[in-house]
Design an enzyme around this catalytic site. Structure first.
Site, PDB file in Angstrom:
ATOM      1  N   ASP A   1     -38.617 -17.642   7.374  1.00  8.48           N
ATOM      2  CA  ASP A   1     -39.407 -18.055   8.542  1.00  8.48           C
ATOM      3  C   ASP A   1     -39.559 -16.941   9.574  1.00  8.48           C
ATOM      4  O   ASP A   1     -40.302 -17.094  10.547  1.00  8.48           O
ATOM      5  CB  ASP A   1     -38.730 -19.246   9.243  1.00  8.48           C
ATOM      6  CG  ASP A   1     -38.995 -20.570   8.533  1.00  8.48           C
ATOM      7  OD1 ASP A   1     -39.975 -20.641   7.766  1.00  8.48           O
ATOM      8  OD2 ASP A   1     -38.219 -21.517   8.739  1.00  8.48           O
TER       9      ASP A   1
ATOM     10  N   LYS B   1     -40.941 -23.200  16.108  1.00 12.69           N
ATOM     11  CA  LYS B   1     -42.129 -23.527  15.297  1.00 12.69           C
ATOM     12  C   LYS B   1     -42.076 -24.968  14.816  1.00 12.69           C
ATOM     13  O   LYS B   1     -40.999 -25.568  14.710  1.00 12.69           O
ATOM     14  CB  LYS B   1     -42.264 -22.596  14.086  1.00 12.69           C
ATOM     15  CG  LYS B   1     -41.145 -22.655  13.027  1.00 12.69           C
ATOM     16  CD  LYS B   1     -41.339 -23.679  11.936  1.00 12.69           C
ATOM     17  CE  LYS B   1     -40.227 -23.607  10.889  1.00 12.69           C
ATOM     18  NZ  LYS B   1     -40.016 -24.801  10.104  1.00 12.69           N
TER      19      LYS B   1
HETATM   20  O1  C5P Z   1     -35.004 -17.306   3.453  1.00  7.81           O
HETATM   21  P1  C5P Z   1     -34.048 -18.288   4.043  1.00  7.81           P
HETATM   22  O2  C5P Z   1     -32.662 -17.734   4.174  1.00  7.81           O
HETATM   23  O3  C5P Z   1     -34.547 -18.905   5.310  1.00  7.81           O
HETATM   24  O4  C5P Z   1     -33.946 -19.512   2.995  1.00  7.81           O
HETATM   25  C1  C5P Z   1     -32.882 -20.409   2.978  1.00  7.81           C
HETATM   26  C2  C5P Z   1     -32.813 -21.066   1.608  1.00  7.81           C
HETATM   27  O5  C5P Z   1     -33.956 -21.922   1.429  1.00  7.81           O
HETATM   28  C3  C5P Z   1     -32.858 -20.109   0.442  1.00  7.81           C
HETATM   29  O6  C5P Z   1     -31.586 -19.672   0.078  1.00  7.81           O
HETATM   30  C4  C5P Z   1     -33.494 -20.946  -0.668  1.00  7.81           C
HETATM   31  O7  C5P Z   1     -32.531 -21.788  -1.262  1.00  7.81           O
HETATM   32  C5  C5P Z   1     -34.442 -21.846   0.089  1.00  7.81           C
HETATM   33  N1  C5P Z   1     -35.830 -21.341   0.118  1.00  7.81           N
HETATM   34  C6  C5P Z   1     -36.601 -21.343  -1.037  1.00  7.81           C
HETATM   35  N2  C5P Z   1     -37.893 -20.880  -0.991  1.00  7.81           N
HETATM   36  C7  C5P Z   1     -38.419 -20.459   0.175  1.00  7.81           C
HETATM   37  C8  C5P Z   1     -37.663 -20.458   1.361  1.00  7.81           C
HETATM   38  C9  C5P Z   1     -36.372 -20.899   1.304  1.00  7.81           C
HETATM   39  O8  C5P Z   1     -36.139 -21.748  -2.099  1.00  7.81           O
HETATM   40  N3  C5P Z   1     -39.695 -20.042   0.188  1.00  7.81           N
END
Ligand code: C5P
Length: 285
Positions: free
Chosen positions: A137, A11
């Site tokens: 994502d 993406k």
């Molecule tokens: O959900 P994911 O593991 O991809 O997110 C990685 C990190 O990015 C999370 O631990 C958080 O610190 C940050 N994040 C966030 N808000 C989001 C997506 C990600 O703070 N909407």
């Protein structure tokens, strides 16, 4: 033995805005995202005894429960109420990691789709909800196409496809940044350039590729440029090679340029290849 296989597409964030911090520690986002033709091939073998394996042709990718594919499969069997069986996942990687292109998330989404194509235990809505538990994502990667993502990334609104002739040059410089650290930097920062998300949605609706190029914006770009000015250098190079617009995707480090034909994209890529660890072209899908 049952063998299932599918392509898992990368993406790009055409816009990326952070609206605020939530009580759960995550951030509310607003992002126009699109899938591009660069893909990994995900192959699953079921009924291979009891052991689980995640393997890849890329040594940097975790081969155990730290891999998002493992997390996705575990979540699927649990939600579907199916006793976990032997599972062998093989990832043929082409999407760079630590690039802002959802390489890990799209592989995990492919695992969810392949398992559900076989077991048919979950509805599309249930699968999307499960995807959100695996990573922010992952829901978009399941959804595909072009969409507005809101909330943590799990509230998705379908947008029209981009004009088919649009294509991309993807340039990866030699650094990577921590996503949580960047969210913290945004929290501490009071003035960053923010996208006009509504205008981008309109430009896509009207298939106005010049406006799409001009409206590319990413709230993370400025803080990253402050530490890695190479991002701005790449952007200017892409623009000087006839890109309609150029931006960082996600939390980087890939910078992409958007072009109105593949010939121009290939010329730009040829001119920049050799200066950076990775320079690729991709098209809309
Ligand atoms: O959900 P994911 O593991 O991809 O997110 C990685 C990190 O990015 C999370 O631990 C958080 O610190 C940050 N994040 C966030 N808000 C989001 C997506 C990600 O703070 N909407």
């Amino acid at each position: 033995m049952i063998i299932l296989q599918k392509e898992a597409y990368a993406k790009l964030n055409l816009t990326l805005d952070v609206l605020g911090k939530r009580p759960d520690g995550y951030h509310d986002l607003q992002s126009v995202m699109t899938c591009v033709s660069l893909s990994d091939t995900v192959t699953i073998r079921l009924d291979t005894g009891n052991a689980w394996r995640v393997r890849s042709d890329c040594p940097q990718i975790p081969q155990d429960e730290d891999n998002l594919c493992w997390k996705a499969a575990k979540a699927y069997f649990q939600a579907a109420g199916i006793p976990p069986q032997g599972l062998d996942v093989f990832l043929e990687k082409r999407i760079p990691s630590q690039a802002g292109m959802a390489g890990g998330s799209t592989d995990a989404a492919a695992v969810l789709q392949l398992l559900n194509s076989h077991y048919a235990a979950l509805s599309e809505t249930a699968l999307l909800a499960l995807a959100a538990c695996v990573g922010s994502d992952v829901p978009f990667c399941l959804f595909g196409g072009t969409a507005l993502a809101e909330g943590r990334g799990e509230i998705l609104t379908r947008l029209p496809d981009l004009p088919k002739y649009l294509c991309f040059v993807l340039v990866k410089p030699n650094f990577s940044v921590s996503t949580p650290a960047l969210f913290r930097a945004i929290d501490a920062c009071c003035s960053v350039r923010r996208p006009d998300t509504a205008a981008m949605c309109r430009a896509i609706d009207e298939k106005n590729s010049v406006a799409i190029g001009q409206l590319l914006e990413n709230v993370f770009e400025q803080p990253i440029v402050n530490h890695y000015p190479i991002v701005e250098t790449i952007r200017q190079q892409l623009l000087s090679h006839a890109a309609l617009g150029a931006r960082l995707t996600g939390t980087g480090s890939v910078v992409f340029g958007i072009f109105d034909c593949m010939e121009k994209a290939k010329q730009a890529a040829a001119a920049m290849r050799g200066s950076y660890p990775m320079v690729l072209t991709a098209s809309c899908i």
